[in-house]
Every structure is written in C-alpha cells, then in structure tokens.
Motif scaffolding. Structure first.
Motif, PDB file in Angstrom:
ATOM      1  N   ARG A   1      -3.107   0.518   5.874  1.00 20.89           N
ATOM      2  CA  ARG A   1      -2.219   1.673   5.693  1.00 20.89           C
ATOM      3  C   ARG A   1      -3.034   2.926   5.369  1.00 20.89           C
ATOM      4  O   ARG A   1      -2.807   4.004   5.915  1.00 20.89           O
ATOM      5  N   LEU A   2      -4.006   2.760   4.474  1.00 19.42           N
ATOM      6  CA  LEU A   2      -4.796   3.921   4.063  1.00 19.42           C
ATOM      7  C   LEU A   2      -5.657   4.435   5.211  1.00 19.42           C
ATOM      8  O   LEU A   2      -5.738   5.638   5.441  1.00 19.42           O
TER       9      LEU A   2
ATOM     10  N   GLN B   1      -0.984   4.713  -0.949  1.00 18.08           N
ATOM     11  CA  GLN B   1      -1.039   5.849  -0.022  1.00 18.08           C
ATOM     12  C   GLN B   1      -0.573   7.132  -0.711  1.00 18.08           C
ATOM     13  O   GLN B   1      -1.183   8.193  -0.580  1.00 18.08           O
TER      14      GLN B   1
ATOM     15  N   GLU C   1      -3.017  10.397  -1.315  1.00 16.79           N
ATOM     16  CA  GLU C   1      -2.692  11.756  -0.864  1.00 16.79           C
ATOM     17  C   GLU C   1      -2.762  12.747  -2.019  1.00 16.79           C
ATOM     18  O   GLU C   1      -3.181  13.891  -1.847  1.00 16.79           O
TER      19      GLU C   1
ATOM     20  N   TYR D   1      -6.224  15.822   4.080  1.00 20.23           N
ATOM     21  CA  TYR D   1      -5.772  14.489   3.680  1.00 20.23           C
ATOM     22  C   TYR D   1      -6.767  13.362   3.936  1.00 20.23           C
ATOM     23  O   TYR D   1      -6.378  12.263   4.257  1.00 20.23           O
TER      24      TYR D   1
ATOM     25  N   THR E   1      -3.018  -2.813   2.519  1.00 18.23           N
ATOM     26  CA  THR E   1      -3.274  -1.516   1.875  1.00 18.23           C
ATOM     27  C   THR E   1      -4.395  -0.776   2.602  1.00 18.23           C
ATOM     28  O   THR E   1      -4.273   0.424   2.896  1.00 18.23           O
TER      29      THR E   1
ATOM     30  N   SER F   1      -2.794   5.287   8.434  1.00 19.16           N
ATOM     31  CA  SER F   1      -1.682   6.228   8.357  1.00 19.16           C
ATOM     32  C   SER F   1      -2.049   7.553   7.704  1.00 19.16           C
ATOM     33  O   SER F   1      -1.408   8.545   7.967  1.00 19.16           O
ATOM     34  N   LEU F   2      -3.097   7.588   6.887  1.00 17.21           N
ATOM     35  CA  LEU F   2      -3.422   8.895   6.304  1.00 17.21           C
ATOM     36  C   LEU F   2      -3.832   9.914   7.367  1.00 17.21           C
ATOM     37  O   LEU F   2      -3.278  10.992   7.398  1.00 17.21           O
TER      38      LEU F   2
ATOM     39  N   LEU G   1      -9.484  10.400   2.931  1.00 18.08           N
ATOM     40  CA  LEU G   1      -9.348   9.389   1.880  1.00 18.08           C
ATOM     41  C   LEU G   1     -10.157   9.723   0.639  1.00 18.08           C
ATOM     42  O   LEU G   1     -11.242  10.274   0.717  1.00 18.08           O
TER      43      LEU G   1
ATOM     44  N   GLN H   1      -0.777  10.846   9.316  1.00 18.44           N
ATOM     45  CA  GLN H   1       0.108  11.730   8.570  1.00 18.44           C
ATOM     46  C   GLN H   1      -0.460  13.147   8.521  1.00 18.44           C
ATOM     47  O   GLN H   1       0.271  14.123   8.597  1.00 18.44           O
TER      48      GLN H   1
ATOM     49  N   GLY I   1       0.774  -1.234   0.000  1.00 14.03           N
ATOM     50  CA  GLY I   1       0.000   0.000   0.000  1.00 14.03           C
ATOM     51  C   GLY I   1       0.805   1.284   0.000  1.00 14.03           C
ATOM     52  O   GLY I   1       0.244   2.373   0.137  1.00 14.03           O
TER      53      GLY I   1
END
Ligand code: SAM
Length: 214
Positions: A64-65, A36, A40, A94, A61, A68-69, A96, A72, A32
């Motif tokens: 992570r999406l 990602q 972004e 940011y 994936t 972590s988005l 999704l 982040q 992912g």
C-alpha cells in the motif's frame, strides 16, 4: 450527516498534532490504511514505524505504501490548479517517510525504536482486533496490548497523541475493551489526558480512546 466514524475521529485528532518530519508509530499496521495516513502526514522528512505479528500484514502495508502513495500524489497533482510546473512540484509532496516495518509484537516496540526517538514520538495508533480478510482467530490480546500501551505512553513526546480503536463486539474483544478502558481511566492525570469517543446507544459498536501526553 452524522458524526465522524471512530477511525476518522482518530485521524482528525492525530492530524491536529502531527507535523511533517515527525516520527510516528502504527502499532497494528494490518492492511496499512492507518500507516498510509501517517506516512502522508509526516512526509519524506518523517519516520514511520509499523508493527504487526503477521507477515501478510507487513506485506500488505508495504504494498500500500509503495504503490498507492505515488498514485495518490499523482491524483492530488491532477486536481491541482495552475500550470504544469506547479503540478509537477505537488507530485513531490508525498514521497515516503523513512520506514521501519517490524514483524514483532507491539509489546516490545521500544526495542525497535531508535534511542533518540524515544520520548519524541508524535503519534501512536492502535487499531485492535483481527486483520480483515485474514484468520479472524489471530487477534490482539489483553495482556500484550496493556504492556504495549504502557510502553507507548513512555515513547510519546509531550503533546503527542495515542489513539486506540476498540472492538467490544467481536469474540475476544470484550475483555480487552474493558481492560483498556480501565487502564486509560486509571492513567495518572499528570501523565496524560484521556477521552472516549463512542456511540453510547450501541454497546457493541467500536469506539475510540485517545490520550494526549502531558
Ligand atoms: N490499522 C490496520 C489498518 O489500517 O489496516 C488494521 C489493524 S487490524 C484491525 C489489527 C492488527 O493487529 C492485525 O493485523 C493483527 O495481526 C495485529 N496484531 C495482533 N496482535 C498484535 C501484536 N501483539 N502486535 C502487533 N500487531 C498485532
């Protein structure tokens, strides 16, 4: 200092051509990382299709999406200068995009992509080979890859970009690498412009083929 890595160069070329709100495809989503990056770029108004034949890749994936988005976003926000309200706003930058995580081979990607997005895709990424940390015998294969690339070219919009990271150094990667390079070299010039980014002193080093649709 050194040159950009193959993956960083792929990201750079894509970044120059993709806008917020665009529709993009990760044809081999794996862990992912590329998904990602694409998410972004296109942001909440965009759409991301991510394909893999391994369920664990889609799970990684999605994790992570989803995880972590937002994290982040918080990191970006905490680095932002200015009063708290502007930091709060930057956290909203940011979220999704619309996600389609597809457990299927990329060779049938067109079956999964909305009809009104066909011919409108801004970027399609292929990162060939196997899923790091999983069964290394499950790799991308020459024939499906070539079918998928042909489909990808048709799905791109004019000015859209296709990136392919190739691994001649791993078992099974050699034949696929040769076939993909030949396919790109033989692509009619009126359809797309193909370039290679490669460390020419090392024949086993991964390299990038990028194609801009004309
Ligand atoms: N882009 C990924 C990332 O950012 O983490 C890494 C991709 S990894 C090098 C290659 C992936 O291709 C593996 O997860 C593998 O399962 C997947 N794959 C292999 N054959 C495929 C196929 N026919 N269609 C879609 N994915 C495939």
């Amino acid at each position: 200092m050194g040159f950009l890595s193959v993956l960083s160069m792929a990201h750079k070329l894509i970044k120059e051509r993709v806008q917020p709100g665009d529709t993009v495809v990760d044809a081999t989503c794996g862990n992912g990382v590329d998904a990602q990056f694409l998410a972004e770029l296109v942001g909440s108004r965009g759409t991301l299709y991510a394909f893999d034949i391994q369920e664990q890749a889609l799970t990684r994936t999605a994790e992570r999406l989803n995880a972590s988005l937002p994290v982040q976003a918080v990191e970006h926000a905490s680095q932002a200068e200015g009063p708290a309200p502007s930091r709060a706003n930057s956290m909203k930058e940011y979220p999704l995009p619309k996600l389609h995580l597809v457990l299927d081979s990329h060779e049938v990607m067109a079956n999964h992509i909305a009809v009104n997005s066909q011919g409108q895709i801004a970027a399609i990424m292929f990162n060939l080979g196997y899923l790091p940390g999983a069964d290394p015998s499950i790799i991308t294969l020459t024939e499906p890859t070539l079918i998928a690339l042909q489909s990808a070219i048709m799905l791109l919009r004019k000015g859209g970009i296709l990136t392919i990271v190739l691994y001649p150094g791993h078992s099974g990667g050699d034949a696929e690498t040769i076939a993909v390079e030949q396919w790109a070299a033989n692509l009619p010039q009126q359809i797309g412009q193909a370039v290679v980014y490669k460390r020419i002193q090392r024949s086993d080093a991964p390299f990038l083929v990028a194609i801009e649709k004309l």
